[in-house]
Design an enzyme around this catalytic site. Structure first.
Site, PDB file in Angstrom:
ATOM      1  NE  ARG A  48     -77.994  -7.928 -35.542  1.00  0.00           N
ATOM      2  CZ  ARG A  48     -77.521  -6.865 -35.896  1.00  0.00           C
ATOM      3  NH1 ARG A  48     -77.772  -6.315 -37.082  1.00  0.00           N
ATOM      4  NH2 ARG A  48     -76.869  -6.019 -34.762  1.00  0.00           N
ATOM      5  CB  ILE A  62     -69.360  -9.858 -34.413  1.00  0.00           C
ATOM      6  CG1 ILE A  62     -68.144  -9.221 -33.977  1.00  0.00           C
ATOM      7  CG2 ILE A  62     -69.891 -10.809 -33.409  1.00  0.00           C
ATOM      8  CD1 ILE A  62     -67.889  -8.868 -32.702  1.00  0.00           C
ATOM      9  N   PRO A  63     -70.861 -11.492 -37.433  1.00  0.00           N
ATOM     10  CG  PRO A  63     -70.398 -12.521 -39.375  1.00  0.00           C
ATOM     11  CD  PRO A  63     -69.787 -12.078 -38.176  1.00  0.00           C
ATOM     12  CG  HIS A  64     -75.185 -11.477 -34.116  1.00  0.00           C
ATOM     13  ND1 HIS A  64     -74.074 -10.513 -34.490  1.00  0.00           N
ATOM     14  CD2 HIS A  64     -76.054 -10.922 -33.786  1.00  0.00           C
ATOM     15  CE1 HIS A  64     -74.751  -9.485 -34.253  1.00  0.00           C
ATOM     16  NE2 HIS A  64     -75.876  -9.696 -33.671  1.00  0.00           N
ATOM     17  N   GLY A  65     -77.358 -14.339 -35.681  1.00  0.00           N
ATOM     18  CA  GLY A  65     -78.627 -14.215 -35.998  1.00  0.00           C
ATOM     19  C   GLY A  65     -79.738 -13.352 -35.586  1.00  0.00           C
TER      20      GLY A  65
END
Length: 145
Positions: A48, A62-65
């Site tokens: 991502r 805001i790391p997310h998949g």
């Protein structure tokens, strides 16, 4: 919907992180260790980041998949990592607060919007970065519903 349960276990204080990849891996590992995601979600978080940076400004990422990471999410969860000395996210963007997100079903957008409300105020970001206890950070997020 209120924010997913944010417990002290989901918060890391005073992390020292060398680079963006380590920052994302650490954020993902907190989500995995607390049972929100399978380990392969961490790779989806890195994918991502390749698509577009999760740096949001105001010292926040805001790391997310990726969209196809949803099958790796067991339940919605949040991880908060305080990095007082900052970590370089590229292009001169320094991150002092990492907020990892895993949303079950369509919940991630609602979770994101609630977090964005807290983090859109620079004062809240500074309070979280400067917090000396997990309880202080929890109190800031608990003010949102």
């Amino acid at each position: 919907m209120t924010l997913p349960i944010l417990s002290p276990d989901n918060i890391l204080l005073n992390a020292e992180i060398d680079n963006k990849e380590s920052a994302i891996r650490l954020t993902g590992s907190v989500l995995a260790e607390n049972g929100y995601v399978d380990d392969d979600y961490i790779e989806k978080m890195l994918e991502r980041e390749e698509l577009s940076s999760t740096y949001m400004g105001n010292f926040v990422a805001i790391p997310h998949g990726t969209d196809d990471a949803k099958q790796s999410v067991k339940e919605s969860g949040i991880a908060i990592i305080q990095v007082p000395n900052g970590v370089d996210f590229g292009n001169g963007n320094i991150v002092k607060l990492l907020v990892g997100i895993a949303g079950k079903g369509g919940e991630h957008l609602e979770v994101l919007s609630k977090i964005a409300i807290v983090l859109s105020e620079e004062e809240n970001v500074q309070k979280i970065v400067n917090a000396s206890s997990k309880e202080e950070i929890l109190a800031i997020f608990e003010g949102v519903n």
